[in-house]
Motif scaffolding. Sequence first.
Motif, mmCIF file in Angstrom:
data_model
loop_
_atom_site.group_PDB
_atom_site.id
_atom_site.type_symbol
_atom_site.label_atom_id
_atom_site.label_comp_id
_atom_site.label_asym_id
_atom_site.label_seq_id
_atom_site.Cartn_x
_atom_site.Cartn_y
_atom_site.Cartn_z
ATOM 1 N N ASP A 294 0.928 -1.105 -0.025
ATOM 2 C CA ASP A 294 -0.092 -0.031 -0.303
ATOM 3 C C ASP A 294 0.526 1.164 -0.328
ATOM 4 O OD1 ASP A 294 -2.126 -1.984 -0.076
ATOM 5 O OD2 ASP A 294 -2.329 -2.002 1.990
ATOM 6 N N GLY A 295 2.426 1.737 0.669
ATOM 7 C CA GLY A 295 2.064 2.307 0.521
ATOM 8 C C GLY A 295 3.709 2.472 -0.429
ATOM 9 N N ALA A 296 3.903 1.497 -1.576
ATOM 10 C CA ALA A 296 4.022 2.058 -2.724
ATOM 11 C C ALA A 296 3.069 2.723 -3.734
ATOM 12 C CB ALA A 296 4.189 0.190 -3.649
ATOM 13 N N PHE A 297 1.579 2.081 -3.081
ATOM 14 C CA PHE A 297 0.547 3.540 -4.141
ATOM 15 C C PHE A 297 0.995 4.726 -3.603
ATOM 16 C CE2 PHE A 297 -1.607 -0.563 -5.288
ATOM 17 C CZ PHE A 297 -1.302 -0.487 -6.377
ATOM 18 N N LEU A 298 0.839 5.506 -2.382
ATOM 19 C CA LEU A 298 0.877 6.152 -1.455
ATOM 20 C C LEU A 298 2.198 6.833 -1.412
ATOM 21 C CD1 LEU A 298 -0.251 8.634 0.952
ATOM 22 C CD2 LEU A 298 1.460 7.206 2.544
ATOM 23 N N LEU A 299 3.275 6.318 -2.266
ATOM 24 C CA LEU A 299 4.018 7.323 -2.654
ATOM 25 C C LEU A 299 3.842 7.209 -3.989
ATOM 26 C CD1 LEU A 299 7.189 5.408 -1.201
ATOM 27 C CD2 LEU A 299 6.488 7.540 0.091
ATOM 28 N N ALA A 300 3.841 6.436 -4.613
ATOM 29 C CA ALA A 300 3.697 7.797 -6.350
ATOM 30 C C ALA A 300 2.635 8.301 -6.538
ATOM 31 C CB ALA A 300 2.765 5.656 -7.398
ATOM 32 N N ILE A 301 1.511 8.148 -5.553
ATOM 33 C CA ILE A 301 0.557 8.721 -5.698
ATOM 34 C C ILE A 301 0.846 10.799 -5.235
ATOM 35 C CG2 ILE A 301 -1.672 9.925 -4.821
ATOM 36 C CD1 ILE A 301 -2.833 7.292 -5.103
ATOM 37 N N ALA A 302 1.790 10.534 -4.064
ATOM 38 C CA ALA A 302 2.112 11.914 -3.399
ATOM 39 C C ALA A 302 3.770 12.550 -4.043
ATOM 40 C CB ALA A 302 2.768 11.292 -2.102
ATOM 41 N N ARG A 303 4.603 11.049 -4.842
ATOM 42 C CA ARG A 303 5.836 11.734 -5.267
ATOM 43 C C ARG A 303 5.753 11.367 -6.551
ATOM 44 N NH1 ARG A 303 9.968 9.535 -0.795
ATOM 45 N NH2 ARG A 303 8.925 10.627 0.443
ATOM 46 N N GLY A 304 4.367 10.703 -7.143
ATOM 47 C CA GLY A 304 5.282 10.177 -9.668
ATOM 48 C C GLY A 304 5.963 9.078 -8.594
ATOM 49 N N VAL A 305 5.774 8.233 -10.115
ATOM 50 C CA VAL A 305 7.498 7.308 -10.212
ATOM 51 C C VAL A 305 7.738 7.435 -11.669
ATOM 52 C CG1 VAL A 305 7.113 4.965 -9.925
ATOM 53 C CG2 VAL A 305 5.408 5.536 -8.623
ATOM 54 N N ARG A 306 9.082 6.750 -11.636
ATOM 55 C CA ARG A 306 10.218 6.623 -12.654
ATOM 56 C C ARG A 306 8.922 5.292 -13.501
ATOM 57 N NH1 ARG A 306 15.730 8.455 -11.456
ATOM 58 N NH2 ARG A 306 15.857 10.342 -11.492
ATOM 59 N N GLN A 307 9.403 4.847 -14.429
ATOM 60 C CA GLN A 307 8.955 4.153 -15.688
ATOM 61 C C GLN A 307 10.154 2.801 -14.803
ATOM 62 O OE1 GLN A 307 8.801 3.924 -19.656
ATOM 63 N NE2 GLN A 307 10.273 2.224 -19.968
ATOM 64 N N HIS B 212 8.004 -1.071 -14.769
ATOM 65 C CA HIS B 212 7.209 -2.342 -15.127
ATOM 66 C C HIS B 212 7.447 -1.980 -17.106
ATOM 67 C CE1 HIS B 212 8.118 -4.314 -11.548
ATOM 68 N NE2 HIS B 212 7.336 -3.405 -10.286
ATOM 69 N N TRP B 213 6.958 -1.024 -16.358
ATOM 70 C CA TRP B 213 5.519 -0.620 -18.252
ATOM 71 C C TRP B 213 6.285 0.161 -18.941
ATOM 72 C CZ3 TRP B 213 1.299 -4.398 -18.419
ATOM 73 C CH2 TRP B 213 1.256 -4.107 -17.107
ATOM 74 N N SER B 214 6.292 0.559 -20.346
ATOM 75 C CA SER B 214 6.443 1.459 -20.935
ATOM 76 C C SER B 214 5.550 2.558 -21.139
ATOM 77 C CB SER B 214 7.075 0.716 -22.241
ATOM 78 O OG SER B 214 5.911 0.292 -22.986
ATOM 79 N N PHE B 215 5.754 3.077 -20.160
ATOM 80 C CA PHE B 215 4.376 4.381 -20.420
ATOM 81 C C PHE B 215 4.735 5.476 -20.135
ATOM 82 C CE2 PHE B 215 1.161 0.079 -19.094
ATOM 83 C CZ PHE B 215 0.036 0.308 -20.937
ATOM 84 N N GLY B 216 6.149 5.509 -20.121
ATOM 85 C CA GLY B 216 6.890 6.243 -19.566
ATOM 86 C C GLY B 216 6.332 6.691 -17.712
ATOM 87 N N ASP B 217 7.132 8.044 -17.279
ATOM 88 C CA ASP B 217 7.298 7.942 -15.719
ATOM 89 C C ASP B 217 5.806 8.406 -15.170
ATOM 90 O OD1 ASP B 217 10.127 7.467 -15.485
ATOM 91 O OD2 ASP B 217 10.288 10.116 -15.880
ATOM 92 N N MET B 218 5.075 8.332 -14.026
ATOM 93 C CA MET B 218 3.032 9.049 -13.712
ATOM 94 C C MET B 218 4.439 10.107 -12.606
ATOM 95 S SD MET B 218 1.700 7.104 -10.884
ATOM 96 C CE MET B 218 0.583 7.907 -9.929
ATOM 97 N N PRO B 219 4.022 11.332 -13.318
ATOM 98 C CA PRO B 219 3.511 12.353 -12.325
ATOM 99 C C PRO B 219 2.862 12.488 -11.664
ATOM 100 C CG PRO B 219 1.915 12.578 -13.877
ATOM 101 C CD PRO B 219 2.621 11.622 -14.056
ATOM 102 N N ALA B 220 3.441 12.521 -9.982
ATOM 103 C CA ALA B 220 2.594 12.950 -9.011
ATOM 104 C C ALA B 220 1.361 13.819 -9.565
ATOM 105 C CB ALA B 220 2.822 13.764 -7.556
ATOM 106 N N VAL B 221 0.222 12.979 -8.135
ATOM 107 C CA VAL B 221 -0.937 13.209 -8.092
ATOM 108 C C VAL B 221 -1.256 15.267 -7.284
ATOM 109 C CG1 VAL B 221 -3.903 12.738 -8.955
ATOM 110 C CG2 VAL B 221 -1.971 10.944 -8.867
ATOM 111 N N PRO B 222 -1.405 15.888 -7.702
ATOM 112 C CA PRO B 222 -1.351 16.967 -6.435
ATOM 113 C C PRO B 222 -3.818 16.616 -6.119
ATOM 114 C CG PRO B 222 -2.045 18.047 -8.418
ATOM 115 C CD PRO B 222 -1.638 16.711 -8.584
#
Length: 141
Positions: free
Chosen positions: A92-105, A107-117
């Motif tokens: 669950d913490g990975a989802f929290l961090l992904a939403i708060a900080r964004g995620v570098r690509q 596992h997939w080739s979609f590019g980086d995920m931006p933070a969700v303000p």
Amino acid sequence: MRHRLPLVAGAALLLAAAGGFSLLVGGDDTEKTAAGAPMARVAVPELAGVAARGRDLFDGACAVCHGENAAGRAGIAPPLVHVIYEPAHHADGAFLLAIARGVRQHHWSFGDMPAVPDVTQQDVAAIIAYVRALQRANGIY
């Protein structure tokens, strides 16, 4: 000849595992799917309480990229109802961090995920409850 049998069997097993992993993470199928189309079939369970609130929050903050019912959108973002996002691999913490900080690509080739303000930690907890309910309903534990 006897010494070759374990080698051939091992090679066959390795190739089968590699092919299975390719299918698991999308393989070539993601490139054949129309842009924006759902990437996974998702059975949706009855939702109540926090998970139902999470669905509404997900629809407002996440579905534009991750698709309706977290099924992903080809060429845009991956499905979250996928074994890669099972709790043992993405807690669950990975989802929290992904939403708060964004995620570098990674596992997939979609590019980086931006933070969700503008999504609070309480909102994230509800979104996680929704995604985990979807995952359980689809055999991902």
